[in-house]
Design an enzyme around this catalytic site. Sequence first.
Site, PDB file in Angstrom:
ATOM      1  N   SER A 108     -30.658 -36.585  13.790  1.00 54.64           N
ATOM      2  CA  SER A 108     -30.790 -36.376  12.351  1.00 54.64           C
ATOM      3  C   SER A 108     -29.520 -35.998  11.609  1.00 54.64           C
ATOM      4  O   SER A 108     -29.465 -36.108  10.382  1.00 54.64           O
ATOM      5  CB  SER A 108     -31.853 -35.302  12.109  1.00 54.64           C
ATOM      6  OG  SER A 108     -31.562 -34.162  12.905  1.00 54.64           O
TER       7      SER A 108
ATOM      8  N   LYS B 131     -30.612 -36.120   5.071  1.00 52.65           N
ATOM      9  CA  LYS B 131     -31.043 -35.402   3.862  1.00 52.65           C
ATOM     10  C   LYS B 131     -30.711 -36.150   2.571  1.00 52.65           C
ATOM     11  O   LYS B 131     -31.345 -35.934   1.544  1.00 52.65           O
ATOM     12  CB  LYS B 131     -30.430 -34.005   3.822  1.00 52.65           C
ATOM     13  CG  LYS B 131     -30.975 -33.048   4.871  1.00 52.65           C
ATOM     14  CD  LYS B 131     -32.135 -32.269   4.330  1.00 52.65           C
ATOM     15  CE  LYS B 131     -32.657 -31.116   5.173  1.00 52.65           C
ATOM     16  NZ  LYS B 131     -32.201 -30.902   6.516  1.00 52.65           N
TER      17      LYS B 131
HETATM   18  C1  LIG Z   1     -32.831 -30.466   7.568  1.00 54.53           C
HETATM   19  C2  LIG Z   1     -32.549 -30.984   8.915  1.00 54.53           C
HETATM   20  C3  LIG Z   1     -33.568 -31.154   9.872  1.00 54.53           C
HETATM   21  C4  LIG Z   1     -35.002 -30.733   9.620  1.00 54.53           C
HETATM   22  O1  LIG Z   1     -35.581 -31.455   8.577  1.00 54.53           O
HETATM   23  P1  LIG Z   1     -36.940 -30.964   7.910  1.00 54.53           P
HETATM   24  O2  LIG Z   1     -37.238 -31.998   6.893  1.00 54.53           O
HETATM   25  O3  LIG Z   1     -36.679 -29.612   7.299  1.00 54.53           O
HETATM   26  O4  LIG Z   1     -37.943 -30.855   8.986  1.00 54.53           O
HETATM   27  C5  LIG Z   1     -33.234 -31.710  11.092  1.00 54.53           C
HETATM   28  N1  LIG Z   1     -31.971 -32.071  11.381  1.00 54.53           N
HETATM   29  C6  LIG Z   1     -30.956 -31.917  10.498  1.00 54.53           C
HETATM   30  C7  LIG Z   1     -29.606 -32.348  10.905  1.00 54.53           C
HETATM   31  C8  LIG Z   1     -31.221 -31.387   9.228  1.00 54.53           C
HETATM   32  O5  LIG Z   1     -30.200 -31.246   8.356  1.00 54.53           O
END
Ligand SMILES: *Cc1c(COP(=O)(O)O)cnc(C)c1O
Length: 310
Positions: A296, A50
């Site tokens: 992510s 993010k």
């Molecule tokens: C926000 C987030 C997502 C999803 O991202 P989007 O852009 O809303 O699809 C996935 N994994 C983590 C760890 C996140 O913080």
Amino acid sequence: MSIDAIQRASKKIRPIVKETPILTSKQLSEKCNNDIFVKAEHLQTTGSFKIRGAMNKVSDVAAKGETAIIAASSGNHGQAVAFAAKTFGLQATIVVPEDAAIPKINAIQAYGANIIKHGYTSEERINYAKTLEGTFIPPYDDPLIMEGQGTAGLEILDQVKDIDIVLVPVGGGGLLSGVLLAIKQTNPAIKVIACEPAIADDTYQSYKQEKRVHIGQTETIADGLRTSIPGEMTFPIVQQYVDDVVLVTEEEIKAAMMFMYERMKQVVEPSGAVTIAACLGKKLQVTGKRIVPIVSGGNVDLFSLHHYLP
Ligand SMILES: *Cc1c(COP(=O)(O)O)cnc(C)c1O
């Protein structure tokens, strides 16, 4: 939005945003019957991707002379915006739910942001945040946010040769749309597949029905993926480019987290583990391919860890 804008974003967000490593594990590849190259965004600054979008957006807001920014988030977006605000010398206010976890509040405050507790749903939070003085920083539906997230896609293209498939977790679709633009505009032969919890399947349903579908409130352990409808700006890009959307169960997410902790010694959060869950759960029905799952994020409250055990 284009690959050029993503390339510009990539230069703009260094050195705060790291080029995260690619991790490999013989055991993981063997268990998945494919060659797996993990894009380790859980090792990113603030513990999730993010910060990519937040840095790209907040640098633009700072350049326009704004001094205050607002975000509504209980989690990684809040931390990323707080960190970006600190970097550019802006004051951030983050609206969190009344029942937000203490470690998350502490992390946001540690970056110097104000916290306001309001409501329980994301709708309540966002509506309230928009009444506050300052520039609202959306979590995904914003070109600069999407282009920032897309920088992860550019790195993957640089770091792994002869990629067959890239796997991306999807909540609102900021990461997915950015990565789709980066990858499909460079090499459309690479497949990009979205991964989503089966009990938070708004993108899956929207993809199948070819329109944005709203689902009811969900309690998936993947708290970053609890959005109830795909983004207005992100979904058209998803619809245009994505090759498929696959679903994973809560048990599969837990098993993937356990595998990452035990076998790979990596602290990942449930939202980050959905791509590994798709690989281990054989959701792609391919063998011998070179696959890049994006992990992510890694922000997990260790006091809650027992909820995540299979
Ligand atoms: C926000 C987030 C997502 C999803 O991202 P989007 O852009 O809303 O699809 C996935 N994994 C983590 C760890 C996140 O913080």
